[in-house]
Design an enzyme around this catalytic site. Structure first.
Site, PDB file in Angstrom:
ATOM      1  N   SER A  83      -5.008   1.238  14.667  1.00  0.00           N
ATOM      2  CA  SER A  83      -5.404   0.964  16.047  1.00  0.00           C
ATOM      3  C   SER A  83      -6.872   1.329  16.197  1.00  0.00           C
ATOM      4  O   SER A  83      -7.383   2.210  15.491  1.00  0.00           O
ATOM      5  CB  SER A  83      -4.568   1.795  17.026  1.00  0.00           C
TER       6      SER A  83
ATOM      7  N   TYR B  98      -2.136  10.303  19.504  1.00  0.00           N
ATOM      8  CA  TYR B  98      -2.056   8.896  19.069  1.00  0.00           C
ATOM      9  C   TYR B  98      -3.247   8.564  18.175  1.00  0.00           C
ATOM     10  O   TYR B  98      -3.100   7.958  17.110  1.00  0.00           O
ATOM     11  CB  TYR B  98      -2.008   7.967  20.281  1.00  0.00           C
TER      12      TYR B  98
END
Length: 249
Positions: A144, A154
């Site tokens: 990501s 994350y």
């Protein structure tokens, strides 16, 4: 039909980008194992692939559990004879907690990393022997653009996944197994809309060079390239498909 007679596993393929990956591989001739913790969603995607003329198998897997990933690999090998391609897409994202590192419940934090980071390693360890036995293969990890931002655990998981990608590429290159990653930018999925509040979407889009959210199909071209023979000398790379969100000179 770039992937005719190839056998692929896509984890987290029950919805969103993973679903698009699985269907695109099947459309180009691969036999695709739709692997997901949500067996109902995996069944739905596999049936849709079959109804479109493709070949698919639904497999339930918890990528945080090494035994579960080995069972996944054994099921696919038993059904089709081996594994050529692996897409490590499974992750905790939709509905995930967004809490500070200093106060997040540590059991949640450890589970998060077990899925979003270690899951890719578990799947690679389970699948690479079959790939090597068949003369090689390709793995694509789902990173990501958050890997290059301060986005809490994350971001930590995705940054570590990038490092995992490079290290697996180094370890598996001698077996003719290539390992790369795709780093999607903000993508319009149900998962994203459950995480990003509506008022944040417009400024997010305005920050991109291409002024729109991505779609799952925007990442498919990168996946198919990295898995294909056209990328035969490409390994250890992180390819951002992000509308110009991140620029690294």
């Amino acid at each position: 039909m770039r992937f005719k007679d190839r056998i692929a596993i896509v984890t987290g393929a029950g919805q969103g980008i993973g679903e698009a990956y699985a269907k695109s591989l099947a459309a180009e001739g691969a036999r695709v194992a739709v692997a997901d913790l949500n067996s109902e969603q995996a069944d739905r995607v596999a049936k849709e692939v079959e109804s479109s003329g493709g070949t698919a198998l639904s497999v339930k897997v918890d990528v945080a559990d090494p035994a579960s990933t080995h069972t996944m690999a054994e099921s696919v090998t038993s059904a089709w004879g081996g594994i050529d391609l692996l897409v490590n897409n499974a992750a905790i994202y939709g509905g995930m907690r967004t809490e500070p590192l200093l106060t997040v419940d540590l059991d949640y934090y450890y589970r998060f990393l077990s899925v979003n980071l270690n899951g890719a390693l578990h799947c690679a360890r389970a699948c690479y022997p079959s790939m090597a036995e068949r003369g090689g293969g390709a793995i694509v990890n789902q990173s990501s653009t958050a890997a290059w931002m301060a986005g809490g655990y994350y971001s930590i998981a995705k940054a570590a996944l990038n490092a995992l990608t490079v290290n697996l590429a180094a370890e598996l290159g001698g077996s003719n197994i290539r390992v790369n990653a795709i780093a999607p930018g903000p993508t319009d999925t149900a998962a994203t809309r459950s995480v990003v509040p509506e008022p944040f979407l417009e400024p997010l889009v305005n920050s991109l060079m291409i002024k729109r959210l991505g779609t799952p199909d925007d990442h498919v071209g990168a996946l198919l390239f990295l898995l294909s023979d056209a990328a035969a000398w490409v390994t250890g790379q992180i390819l951002a498909t992000d509308g110009g969100q991140i620029v690294r000179c």
